[in-house]
Each structure stands twice: as structure tokens, then as C-alpha cells.
Design a protein around this motif. Structure first.
Motif, PDB file in Angstrom:
ATOM      1  N   ASP A 145       0.812  -1.216   0.000  1.00 26.27           N
ATOM      2  CA  ASP A 145       0.000   0.000   0.000  1.00 26.27           C
ATOM      3  C   ASP A 145       0.848   1.270   0.000  1.00 26.27           C
ATOM      4  O   ASP A 145       0.355   2.350   0.321  1.00 26.27           O
ATOM      5  N   PHE A 146       2.125   1.143  -0.378  1.00 25.33           N
ATOM      6  CA  PHE A 146       2.987   2.331  -0.465  1.00 25.33           C
ATOM      7  C   PHE A 146       2.430   3.298  -1.502  1.00 25.33           C
ATOM      8  O   PHE A 146       2.018   2.902  -2.596  1.00 25.33           O
ATOM      9  N   MET A 147       2.436   4.613  -1.165  1.00 26.94           N
ATOM     10  CA  MET A 147       1.867   5.629  -2.050  1.00 26.94           C
ATOM     11  C   MET A 147       2.930   6.603  -2.566  1.00 26.94           C
ATOM     12  O   MET A 147       3.107   6.753  -3.764  1.00 26.94           O
ATOM     13  N   TYR A 148       3.641   7.277  -1.654  1.00 29.74           N
ATOM     14  CA  TYR A 148       4.656   8.232  -2.084  1.00 29.74           C
ATOM     15  C   TYR A 148       5.585   8.549  -0.918  1.00 29.74           C
ATOM     16  O   TYR A 148       5.341   8.136   0.224  1.00 29.74           O
ATOM     17  N   VAL A 149       6.664   9.280  -1.211  1.00 27.90           N
ATOM     18  CA  VAL A 149       7.585   9.750  -0.178  1.00 27.90           C
ATOM     19  C   VAL A 149       7.583  11.269  -0.171  1.00 27.90           C
ATOM     20  O   VAL A 149       7.244  11.918  -1.168  1.00 27.90           O
ATOM     21  N   ARG A 150       7.954  11.809   0.971  1.00 27.82           N
ATOM     22  CA  ARG A 150       8.113  13.258   1.109  1.00 27.82           C
ATOM     23  C   ARG A 150       9.465  13.521   1.756  1.00 27.82           C
ATOM     24  O   ARG A 150       9.762  12.984   2.825  1.00 27.82           O
ATOM     25  N   VAL A 151      10.281  14.349   1.103  1.00 22.90           N
ATOM     26  CA  VAL A 151      11.591  14.729   1.620  1.00 22.90           C
ATOM     27  C   VAL A 151      11.463  16.124   2.227  1.00 22.90           C
ATOM     28  O   VAL A 151      11.058  17.073   1.541  1.00 22.90           O
ATOM     29  N   ASP A 184       8.229  15.514  11.381  1.00 25.18           N
ATOM     30  CA  ASP A 184       7.052  15.111  10.624  1.00 25.18           C
ATOM     31  C   ASP A 184       7.104  15.784   9.259  1.00 25.18           C
ATOM     32  O   ASP A 184       8.019  16.566   8.970  1.00 25.18           O
ATOM     33  N   GLY A 185       6.117  15.482   8.427  1.00 24.19           N
ATOM     34  CA  GLY A 185       6.141  15.958   7.054  1.00 24.19           C
ATOM     35  C   GLY A 185       5.875  17.434   6.878  1.00 24.19           C
ATOM     36  O   GLY A 185       5.940  17.940   5.749  1.00 24.19           O
ATOM     37  N   LEU A 186       5.588  18.155   7.978  1.00 25.14           N
ATOM     38  CA  LEU A 186       5.272  19.577   7.878  1.00 25.14           C
ATOM     39  C   LEU A 186       6.226  20.456   8.677  1.00 25.14           C
ATOM     40  O   LEU A 186       6.030  21.670   8.734  1.00 25.14           O
ATOM     41  N   SER A 187       7.236  19.870   9.304  1.00 21.06           N
ATOM     42  CA  SER A 187       8.119  20.650  10.178  1.00 21.06           C
ATOM     43  C   SER A 187       9.399  21.069   9.465  1.00 21.06           C
ATOM     44  O   SER A 187      10.477  21.038  10.033  1.00 21.06           O
ATOM     45  N   GLY A 188       9.276  21.457   8.220  1.00 19.22           N
ATOM     46  CA  GLY A 188      10.422  21.916   7.452  1.00 19.22           C
ATOM     47  C   GLY A 188      10.005  22.239   6.029  1.00 19.22           C
ATOM     48  O   GLY A 188       8.820  22.222   5.682  1.00 19.22           O
ATOM     49  N   GLU A 231       8.126  15.503  -3.254  1.00 19.56           N
ATOM     50  CA  GLU A 231       7.004  14.630  -2.918  1.00 19.56           C
ATOM     51  C   GLU A 231       6.619  13.861  -4.174  1.00 19.56           C
ATOM     52  O   GLU A 231       6.334  14.451  -5.216  1.00 19.56           O
ATOM     53  N   GLY A 232       6.631  12.543  -4.093  1.00 15.99           N
ATOM     54  CA  GLY A 232       6.307  11.708  -5.240  1.00 15.99           C
ATOM     55  C   GLY A 232       6.758  10.284  -5.004  1.00 15.99           C
ATOM     56  O   GLY A 232       7.193   9.915  -3.908  1.00 15.99           O
ATOM     57  N   SER A 233       6.675   9.471  -6.054  1.00 15.19           N
ATOM     58  CA  SER A 233       7.028   8.055  -5.936  1.00 15.19           C
ATOM     59  C   SER A 233       8.384   7.742  -6.550  1.00 15.19           C
ATOM     60  O   SER A 233       8.719   6.576  -6.762  1.00 15.19           O
ATOM     61  N   TYR A 245      19.614  19.385   7.360  1.00 12.07           N
ATOM     62  CA  TYR A 245      19.116  18.121   7.902  1.00 12.07           C
ATOM     63  C   TYR A 245      17.898  17.687   7.090  1.00 12.07           C
ATOM     64  O   TYR A 245      16.992  18.487   6.833  1.00 12.07           O
ATOM     65  N   TYR A 246      17.878  16.418   6.704  1.00 10.38           N
ATOM     66  CA  TYR A 246      16.789  15.891   5.884  1.00 10.38           C
ATOM     67  C   TYR A 246      16.141  14.690   6.581  1.00 10.38           C
ATOM     68  O   TYR A 246      16.827  13.870   7.206  1.00 10.38           O
ATOM     69  N   THR A 247      14.821  14.599   6.448  1.00 10.64           N
ATOM     70  CA  THR A 247      14.086  13.401   6.851  1.00 10.64           C
ATOM     71  C   THR A 247      13.192  12.993   5.686  1.00 10.64           C
ATOM     72  O   THR A 247      12.502  13.836   5.100  1.00 10.64           O
ATOM     73  N   VAL A 248      13.229  11.716   5.351  1.00  7.64           N
ATOM     74  CA  VAL A 248      12.417  11.180   4.252  1.00  7.64           C
ATOM     75  C   VAL A 248      11.309  10.328   4.858  1.00  7.64           C
ATOM     76  O   VAL A 248      11.584   9.329   5.537  1.00  7.64           O
ATOM     77  N   PHE A 249      10.059  10.733   4.626  1.00  9.35           N
ATOM     78  CA  PHE A 249       8.897  10.024   5.150  1.00  9.35           C
ATOM     79  C   PHE A 249       8.209   9.267   4.015  1.00  9.35           C
ATOM     80  O   PHE A 249       8.079   9.786   2.898  1.00  9.35           O
ATOM     81  N   ALA A 250       7.743   8.061   4.313  1.00 12.26           N
ATOM     82  CA  ALA A 250       6.947   7.279   3.363  1.00 12.26           C
ATOM     83  C   ALA A 250       5.487   7.313   3.794  1.00 12.26           C
ATOM     84  O   ALA A 250       5.178   7.241   4.988  1.00 12.26           O
ATOM     85  N   TYR A 251       4.580   7.421   2.820  1.00  9.21           N
ATOM     86  CA  TYR A 251       3.139   7.472   3.076  1.00  9.21           C
ATOM     87  C   TYR A 251       2.472   6.288   2.380  1.00  9.21           C
ATOM     88  O   TYR A 251       2.908   5.866   1.297  1.00  9.21           O
ATOM     89  N   ASP A 252       1.401   5.755   2.999  1.00  3.32           N
ATOM     90  CA  ASP A 252       0.639   4.697   2.341  1.00  3.32           C
ATOM     91  C   ASP A 252      -0.771   5.189   2.028  1.00  3.32           C
ATOM     92  O   ASP A 252      -1.159   6.308   2.375  1.00  3.32           O
ATOM     93  N   PHE A 253      -1.560   4.340   1.354  1.00  4.16           N
ATOM     94  CA  PHE A 253      -2.898   4.739   0.925  1.00  4.16           C
ATOM     95  C   PHE A 253      -3.858   4.898   2.104  1.00  4.16           C
ATOM     96  O   PHE A 253      -4.930   5.491   1.960  1.00  4.16           O
TER      97      PHE A 253
END
Length: 445
Positions: A187-193, A203-207, A212-214, A230-238
């Protein structure tokens, strides 16, 4: 199962602990249920309806009309259900339920006459059909029974996707190249850097959102020379779930080094608010089973994701972040062990399926200045998956054969002989075909 039964206009709420197959009858003080209405003991139709039920009336008044149910409603979630109904006359009702029409899970009875009834059943199984029966009796002895069923909903997906792997950063003049491999979750959807110049985004909004994409790489443009990012890569599912996050900085570093990231050594003694926390406080799980920790070594199977969690109540003072660093030879991967307040735990999910072998790891409890206040160490011992074992067995067999001349020469000779015979057969078949064409009679005009 915890049952809540609200009786009519009295606003009294009764609760009972219900085991599967048992029946609960709720009664009140002053009623001994001996089939005799003992007024001298304080029993009356309100507090002891079983003993003090009046005889059925035989007159033709409207009060002797059959008992009628109406406005039956069922509101079911994935683990509980609220059932409500009404009766035209004040009545006592009994609710029974179960996974079959035998209503084996239990029953609950009201304790006073009323027209409005409801019951809440909790800790039900998701995606399951439940059958229920409601039996009612009014003060005149009229009775009625209704039977129905409902289905609980599918349990919501609360499992975050696994984190990206092979996260790397290459510094180029004026920009940073960030590369990774996406999770293999269905159910992987996309990542956000996400980027910050102060600390790792939690989190995905603290920077600043860089990408954003697959895809599996991105460039962060407009980088200032000598400035740390500093970078954080988050994965999102459906299902809307978010991974804990994989981290990296603009200067590649080990979290224990002096170049950047987490500063070591950790604070010791009374200044360390996390000194009581050990690896035993964490849960390491695969295939929905906890993995035993033996002398700080965790033996894992190579065919499943690794879930790591820590209950929030284990921590008295909330750290700025908890980092997990895993060594893969000369390289390392750093992940956030992120707080999921709805689960009351810190959690991360790692895919180690492509990394068999022994991998040292460290867990850091870090403050806002990226100082490690507490450090835990251990080793992941990841076994080969079944597919990898078969592939490696085949490779080892081939290597063994061709590295041993005594075995290799006869096998190669046999293979060449088989190929030669096959070629001769093909040539013979072609020659026969040509001869057949030459001697074939001419077709008539």
C-alpha cells in the motif's frame, strides 16, 4: 466484553463483565427474585419487576394491546456496536447476542419498565457478523421477541509503511543529490523529503518540502556552501499512515562522530533522565511475534519487516527525538523512532530483507541540541531468506564444480558431447527435408 445497558428515564447506567457463553441478569437492591412480591421488604414493580409483575389484564382496554417494538437502530464500528430500540408501552427487555443464532455470547436484562432502550457491546471482532435477539414484556404480561443481525466493520489500517532504504546524500556545488529506495509495502503511495537547517524534521510539515512523489531521488537546489542541512524522508501509504522517517544530513556522518549529527559521549549519572531504559524495554517483532533479546543480540528472519516499539509510559521526560543507527559494513542508516500518540508508543519499521548478516546498531535519546543523553547498543543478526538461501546454494554449487578440475573437466566434456549430438541431429533432419522435396512428384496442372 464490557456491556453498558441504559434503562429508560431513570438515567441509571449498569455495567457487567461478560464472558463468552455466560448470561448476566442485572438486579437492584431489595429484590430477592423468589417469585413473591414482598412489600414489607421494600419490593415493588419498579425495583423488583420479576417478583412484582401484575397478572395479565383481560379487559379490552388499549393497555392490553400486543407489545410493539419500533425504531430499531444498530451503529457498528470495527470493535463495538450500539443498539437502540423503542417500545410503544413501558416494558422490560432482555438483549441476547452471539456469533450464531444460539446467542452464545450472553444476555443482559433491564431492571425497570421503560419505552427507550439501548445497549453498547465492546471488544467485538472486526469483519464479523453477530446475531442478536430482543425479548420484551410489559406490565400486563404481553410479550414479544425480535431477532436480527449486524456485521462489524473492517479494522482500520493503523500500520505505518516501512522506511526508505539506502538513503544517501551527495554534495554538489549549489545543490544536494538525495537518493533512496522506496518501501516494498503493497500500500505504499509516495515519499516526502523535508529539509531543515536547525534539526531533523520530526514530521512531514516541520520543514521545507524538497520533494514529494514516488521517485527515488531528488535535487535540493539553492544550497549555501558550508551550511548544514538536515533531511528526513517520510513514506506514506494509501491509508494515510506515515513512516517514522529516515534521516541524513548535508555532511555524511556517524551519529557518534564529532563531525556533526549526534554528539557523543552520552551524558552519564544523574544528568541522564533515560539511564533506566534498556533494550529490554523495547519490543522487536517479526511475523506479529516478539523476538527475544539475548545478550543484546537480536536474531531476525530475512523474510519479514522488523517492527521496533517503545511504550510512551516507559519515558518520564520526553526526548526531542530517538534515533536508531544501523551499520552495514562501512555505511550506516539512521532512522527516527517516532512518537505515535494514538498508539501510546514510539515506533519504527525497518526492511532488512536484503541485508543478511550481523549489523551493529545504536539507539540514541537526543535533546534539541543533538546531544545524545542516553545510548543503547546491540546487534541485528539477520538470516538469509528462503529465496536467498536457494540462490546462494546454487551459486556455491556452481563455484564448487568449476573450481575443481577433477569434476569440471568430465562435466564440460559431457556438455560439449550433448551439444554436438544435438547439432548433428538438426543437420540430419534438414538434409532429409531437402531430399524429400527433390524427389517429390510434380503436382498435376
Amino acid at each position: 466484553v464490557l456491556l453498558l445497558f441504559s434503562i429508560g428515564l431513570s438515567n441509571n447506567l449498569y455495567a457487567a463483565s461478560q464472558d463468552s457463553g455466560a448470561s448476566v441478569e442485572v438486579s437492584v437492591m431489595g429484590c430477592n427474585n423468589n417469585a413473591r412480591c414482598e412489600v414489607n421488604l421494600g419490593e415493588n414493580i419498579a425495583n423488583c419487576p420479576i417478583d412484582c409483575t401484575p397478572s395479565p389484564r383481560t379487559t379490552g382496554s388499549s393497555s392490553s394491546s400486543p407489545l410493539e417494538f419500533y425504531d430499531l437502530k444498530v451503529e457498528a464500528s470495527h470493535n463495538d456496536a450500539l443498539i437502540s430500540w423503542k417500545t410503544r408501552e413501558n416494558a422490560l427487555t432482555t438483549f441476547s447476542w452471539g456469533k450464531s443464532p444460539d446467542y452464545e455470547n450472553g444476555s443482559v436484562s433491564g431492571v425497570s419498565y421503560t419505552k427507550v432502550h439501548h445497549i453498547k457491546i465492546e471488544t467485538l471482532n472486526s469483519s464479523t457478523r453477530y446475531y442478536f435477539k430482543i425479548e420484551g414484556r410489559d406490565a400486563q404480561g404481553n410479550s414479544k421477541k425480535i431477532e436480527d443481525s449486524f456485521a462489524t466493520q473492517i479494522s482500520p489500517d493503523l500500520t505505518p509503511p516501512s522506511n526508505v532504504t539506502n538513503l544517501s546524500l551527495t554534495e554538489i556545488t549549489g545543490r544536494n543529490l538525495i537518493k533512496w529506495q522506496n518501501p516494498t509495502d503493497d500500500d505504499f503511495m509516495y515519499v516526502r523529503v523535508v529539509r531543515s537547517t536547525k534539526n531533523y524534521p520530526l514530521d512531514g510539515l516541520s520543514g521545507r518540502i524538497v520533494y514529494e512523489g514516488s521517485g527515488n531521488y531528488t535535487y535540493d537546489e539553492g544550497i549555501e556552501l558550508g551550511k548544514k542541512y538536515y533531511y528526513t524522508v517520510f513514506a506514506y501509504d494509501f491509508g494515510g499512515n506515515i513512516s517514522s522517517g529516515a534521516t541524513i544530513s548535508s555532511k555524511l556522518f556517524s551519529p557518534g562522530s564529532e563531525q556533526g549529527g549526534v554528539i557523543s559521549p552520552p551524558v552519564s549519572g544523574e544528568n541522564n533522565p533515560y539511564r533506566e531504559i534498556t533494550l529490554q524495554d523495547f519490543t522487536f517483532a517479526q511475523h506479529q511475534k516478539n523476538v527475544e533479546i539475548i545478550e543484546n543480540k537480536i536474531s531476525l528472519q530475512g523474510d519479514d519487516l522488523l517492527h521496533i516499539s517503545l511504550p510512551i509510559h516507559k519515558i518520564n521526560i520526553k526526548p526531542h527525538l530517538i534515533l536508531l543507527e544501523i551499520k552495514f559494513g562501512d555505511e550506516s542508516q539512521t532512522l527516527l523512532i517516532r512518537e505515535y500518540s494514538e498508539k501510546n508508543q514510539y515506533e519504527t519499521i525497518i526492511n532488512l530483507q536484503k541485508y543478511p548478516g550481523k549489523h551493529p546498531f545504536k539507539i540514541y535519546f537526543v535533546n534539541e541540541k543533538l546531544v545524545a543523553l542516553h545510548e543503547l547498543s546491540g546487534t541485528f543478526d539477520v538470516s538469509e531468506s528462503v529465496q536467498n538461501e536457494e540462490r546462494i546454494w546454487g551459486q556455491n554449487y556452481i563455484n564448487f564444480v568449476f573450481s575443481n578440475p577433477v569434476i569440471a573437466v568430465p562435466i564440460i566434456t559431457l556438455l560439449l558431447a550433448i551439444i554436438s549430438v544435438f547439432i548433428l541431429i538438426i543437420l540430419w533432419i534438414n538434409r532429409r527435408r531437402k531430399r524429400a522435396i527433390l524427389i517429390a512428384p510434380n503436382e498435376p496442372n
